[in-house]
Motif scaffolding. Structure first.
Motif, PDB file in Angstrom:
ATOM      1  N   ILE A   1       0.870  -1.180   0.000  1.00 16.42           N
ATOM      2  CA  ILE A   1       0.000   0.000   0.000  1.00 16.42           C
ATOM      3  C   ILE A   1       0.904   1.227   0.000  1.00 16.42           C
ATOM      4  CG2 ILE A   1      -1.930   1.192   1.103  1.00 16.42           C
ATOM      5  CD1 ILE A   1      -2.636  -1.330   2.540  1.00 16.42           C
ATOM      6  N   PRO A   2       1.451   1.626  -1.153  1.00 22.42           N
ATOM      7  CA  PRO A   2       2.375   2.765  -1.196  1.00 22.42           C
ATOM      8  C   PRO A   2       1.707   4.035  -0.663  1.00 22.42           C
ATOM      9  CG  PRO A   2       2.388   1.559  -3.277  1.00 22.42           C
ATOM     10  CD  PRO A   2       1.243   1.036  -2.482  1.00 22.42           C
ATOM     11  N   GLY A   3       2.476   4.808   0.073  1.00 22.00           N
ATOM     12  CA  GLY A   3       1.963   6.075   0.578  1.00 22.00           C
ATOM     13  C   GLY A   3       1.058   5.952   1.778  1.00 22.00           C
TER      14      GLY A   3
ATOM     15  N   HIS B   1       1.293   8.569   4.461  1.00 18.70           N
ATOM     16  CA  HIS B   1       0.815   9.925   4.196  1.00 18.70           C
ATOM     17  C   HIS B   1      -0.514  10.222   4.882  1.00 18.70           C
ATOM     18  CE1 HIS B   1       3.362   9.734   0.261  1.00 18.70           C
ATOM     19  NE2 HIS B   1       4.089  10.082   1.313  1.00 18.70           N
ATOM     20  N   PHE B   2      -1.179   9.189   5.343  1.00 18.88           N
ATOM     21  CA  PHE B   2      -2.440   9.387   6.055  1.00 18.88           C
ATOM     22  C   PHE B   2      -2.215   9.818   7.510  1.00 18.88           C
ATOM     23  CE2 PHE B   2      -3.612   6.504   2.616  1.00 18.88           C
ATOM     24  CZ  PHE B   2      -4.776   7.102   2.144  1.00 18.88           C
ATOM     25  N   PHE B   3      -0.958   9.886   7.912  1.00 19.03           N
ATOM     26  CA  PHE B   3      -0.625  10.223   9.293  1.00 19.03           C
ATOM     27  C   PHE B   3       0.294  11.438   9.330  1.00 19.03           C
ATOM     28  CE2 PHE B   3      -1.319   5.676   8.849  1.00 19.03           C
ATOM     29  CZ  PHE B   3      -2.265   5.424   9.841  1.00 19.03           C
ATOM     30  N   PRO B   4       0.277  12.195  10.438  1.00 17.28           N
ATOM     31  CA  PRO B   4       1.192  13.337  10.549  1.00 17.28           C
ATOM     32  C   PRO B   4       2.640  12.878  10.432  1.00 17.28           C
ATOM     33  CG  PRO B   4      -0.474  13.384  12.297  1.00 17.28           C
ATOM     34  CD  PRO B   4      -0.602  12.052  11.621  1.00 17.28           C
ATOM     35  N   PRO B   5       3.540  13.780  10.009  1.00 15.08           N
ATOM     36  CA  PRO B   5       4.956  13.405   9.873  1.00 15.08           C
ATOM     37  C   PRO B   5       5.516  12.819  11.167  1.00 15.08           C
ATOM     38  CG  PRO B   5       4.553  15.562   8.900  1.00 15.08           C
ATOM     39  CD  PRO B   5       3.282  15.170   9.600  1.00 15.08           C
TER      40      PRO B   5
ATOM     41  N   SER C   1       3.535   7.823  11.700  1.00 15.50           N
ATOM     42  CA  SER C   1       3.042   6.640  11.008  1.00 15.50           C
ATOM     43  C   SER C   1       3.250   5.386  11.863  1.00 15.50           C
ATOM     44  CB  SER C   1       3.762   6.450   9.670  1.00 15.50           C
ATOM     45  OG  SER C   1       3.410   5.206   9.086  1.00 15.50           O
ATOM     46  N   PRO C   2       2.218   4.555  12.010  1.00 21.12           N
ATOM     47  CA  PRO C   2       2.404   3.304  12.759  1.00 21.12           C
ATOM     48  C   PRO C   2       3.406   2.366  12.106  1.00 21.12           C
ATOM     49  CG  PRO C   2       0.274   3.330  11.640  1.00 21.12           C
ATOM     50  CD  PRO C   2       0.843   4.700  11.509  1.00 21.12           C
ATOM     51  N   LEU C   3       3.726   2.608  10.840  1.00 19.78           N
ATOM     52  CA  LEU C   3       4.723   1.785  10.171  1.00 19.78           C
ATOM     53  C   LEU C   3       6.096   1.918  10.840  1.00 19.78           C
ATOM     54  CD1 LEU C   3       3.777   2.436   6.436  1.00 19.78           C
ATOM     55  CD2 LEU C   3       3.424   0.327   7.717  1.00 19.78           C
ATOM     56  N   LEU C   4       6.331   3.037  11.521  1.00 17.48           N
ATOM     57  CA  LEU C   4       7.605   3.208  12.218  1.00 17.48           C
ATOM     58  C   LEU C   4       7.773   2.191  13.331  1.00 17.48           C
ATOM     59  CD1 LEU C   4       7.697   7.106  12.407  1.00 17.48           C
ATOM     60  CD2 LEU C   4       9.273   5.647  11.134  1.00 17.48           C
TER      61      LEU C   4
ATOM     62  N   LEU D   1       9.483   7.317   5.548  1.00 13.16           N
ATOM     63  CA  LEU D   1       8.649   7.331   6.740  1.00 13.16           C
ATOM     64  C   LEU D   1       9.052   8.430   7.712  1.00 13.16           C
ATOM     65  CD1 LEU D   1       8.296   3.536   7.672  1.00 13.16           C
ATOM     66  CD2 LEU D   1       6.749   4.963   6.327  1.00 13.16           C
ATOM     67  N   LEU D   2      10.348   8.730   7.768  1.00  9.54           N
ATOM     68  CA  LEU D   2      10.832   9.684   8.750  1.00  9.54           C
ATOM     69  C   LEU D   2      12.142  10.281   8.274  1.00  9.54           C
ATOM     70  CD1 LEU D   2      10.504  10.875  11.662  1.00  9.54           C
ATOM     71  CD2 LEU D   2      11.889   8.951  12.466  1.00  9.54           C
ATOM     72  N   VAL D   3      12.252  11.591   8.385  1.00 10.35           N
ATOM     73  CA  VAL D   3      13.509  12.297   8.127  1.00 10.35           C
ATOM     74  C   VAL D   3      14.043  12.789   9.473  1.00 10.35           C
ATOM     75  CG1 VAL D   3      14.635  14.220   6.975  1.00 10.35           C
ATOM     76  CG2 VAL D   3      12.788  12.988   5.819  1.00 10.35           C
TER      77      VAL D   3
END
Length: 487
Positions: free
Chosen positions: A353-355, A358-362, A365-368, A470-472
């Motif tokens: 599910i690319p992107g 983007h549904f979460f604030p910078p 993301s729960p992916l982190l 995901l994160l900078v």
């Protein structure tokens, strides 16, 4: 035999989930911060730390499946113990449904059953102690003669529970209360055996006390401090119970609470329910009450040892509850849990599910949680000799990504185990890369510049998931640490 299939299927699911997802925040921290065997650690006693350290030593790897493997195996042990306990107290059919409930509950099955957390060893040790205690007291569906020799086993496993997590003491206090309030069990206190079991459990816990005494009582202060505060939130118990219900599944949580209340109302005359309900009483009640005034957020999984003790009651109730509806609910719950686990594993591995982030604030993301920060290695400067984060959980993620290539510490007061394994004082005169988050990078630079000979902007590190960022992480590169920050 049906229970065996449930356990096997659940174990396979846990293995898949563990292999194809990165370590969560707490897991990364535990694996990264525990670089040696010790008598105890900042957050929890030694059991979970030793398990993952032992697995790493055995397989010469820090891969997620390796560090999680002992916890997956212990979940199967917990299922077996739960079956034996419930079959002894009620019937084999009730035991089957207790095992089903354990393995379809998200918090027991996935979180405690596959993650590097102290709760998996705690659950197995508590169940083993309960099984030994039942036999020592002669409590069963058909009462049996007490077996005093099993008090030694009960004390040993109670000690293991205390070496797993501090809230084991709440369940063990419930066991003492049950012994004192049940006239039949109280007679056993005339023997030396139960007192010897208590002495053994305390003796096994002495290394943790020694470690705390040698480290300024850090762990006791940290955990005990969660019950302090001046915040007033009268509705906190409702929020906490709601969270616990979601973690357990509401259709499991509500019957367990009702069954516990019913067993308490019946009193010690019904020894089985009385013992189980008192074992679970303090964890279920205490944290919700503490939440009324505690300044610390009460985490919903803290009460789960109490609910674990109620699963035999739930299995007995489920045995005769509307078979068709019960079977449908159990099957749908298991299927939903399996789908969620496989979906998370597939997304972590394939990024299908690319992107999604983007549904979460910078940075939110729960992916982190399920993606390791391995891509931060790409732009790590070569002249860096250590890394410093401003939060312990960021230190855990970056340290696990580095795989011991560089020492990692935490700048600030809340260092957790990193303050012990990598104190900032050990990094004097080294070049340190600071993860400049959270907050304003310029303000962070102004804060720490006096501690270095030179502090300049460093390269941005990126946490990637496939082709998605995901994160900078902004960084600062400090040359020659002259002073311990904050001193």
């Amino acid at each position: 035999m049906n229970a065996v299939w449930v356990v096997l299927l659940a174990t396979v699911l846990r293995l898949v989930f563990a292999n194809f997802t990165g370590l969560g925040i707490d897991e990364s921290y535990m694996v990264a911060a525990s670089d040696h065997f010790a008598l105890s650690y900042f957050d929890h006693p030694l059991a979970s730390w030793w398990l993952e350290l032992g697995s790493r030593a055995l397989f010469h790897s820090m891969a997620p499946i390796v560090v999680r493997l002992p916890f997956i195996l212990l979940s199967a042990v917990s299922s077996w113990l739960l079956y034996r306990i419930t079959a002894r107290l009620y019937t084999q059919s009730a035991a089957f449904w207790a095992v089903v409930a354990y393995n379809i509950s998200p918090v027991f099955s996935l979180a405690f059953g596959s993650w590097v957390l102290p709760d998996g060893p705690l659950d197995a040790a508590l169940l083993a102690a309960l099984y030994a205690m039942l036999r020592a007291l002669g409590i069963a569906a058909t009462p049996t003669p007490p077996q005093p020799r099993l008090w030694l086993a009960a004390g040993f496993f109670a000690g293991l529970a205390m070496l797993s997590k501090y809230n084991a003491a709440l369940v063990l206090a419930g066991a003492a209360l049950a012994m004192l309030s049940d006239p039949v069990s109280r007679r056993e206190l005339r023997r030396f055996a139960p007192w010897g079991a208590a002495v053994l459990a305390v003796a096994m816990f002495l290394p943790v006390i020694w470690w705390n005494a040698s480290h300024g009582w850090q762990s006791f202060d940290y955990q005990g401090g969660r019950a302090t505060g001046v915040r007033l939130h009268p509705l906190a118990p409702l929020t906490i119970w709601g969270g616990e219900a979601l973690f357990l599944l509401p259709w499991l949580w509500l019957p367990m609470v009702c069954l516990q209340i019913g067993a308490l109302r019946r009193g010690p005359a019904e020894r089985r329910g009385w013992l189980l309900s008192l074992l679970g009483l303090l964890p279920v009640v205490l944290f919700s009450v503490v939440g009324i005034w505690s300044a610390t957020k009460i985490l919903y999984h803290w009460a789960t040892p109490g609910y674990l003790m109620l699963l035999p009651l739930l299995g007995n109730w489920a045995e005769n509850f509307r078979p068709r509806l019960r079977n449908i609910v159990a099957a749908l719950s298991g299927a939903l849990l399996a789908f969620a686990a496989l979906f998370i594993a597939a997304e972590a591995t394939l990024n299908f599910i690319p992107g999604l982030n983007h549904f979460f604030p910078p940075g939110k993301s729960p992916l982190l949680q399920i993606v390791d920060w391995n891509t931060t290695n790409i732009r790590m400067p070569r002249d860096v000799q250590a890394v410093a984060a401003l939060r312990w959980y960021d230190a855990g993620k970056i340290s696990y990504a580095l795989r011991d290539r560089l020492p990692v510490t935490v700048f600030g007061a809340d260092t957790h185990e990193f303050g012990i394994t990598t104190p900032t004082s050990s990094l004097l005169h080294k070049n340190i890369l600071i993860l400049a988050m959270p907050g304003n990078v310029s303000q962070i630079a102004d804060q720490y510049a006096p501690d270095f000979m030179l502090l300049r902007p460093g390269p941005a590190l990126t946490v990637m998931h496939g082709h998605d960022v995901l994160l900078v992480i902004p960084t600062l590169l400090g040359t020659d640490l002259r002073h311990v920050p904050g001193t």
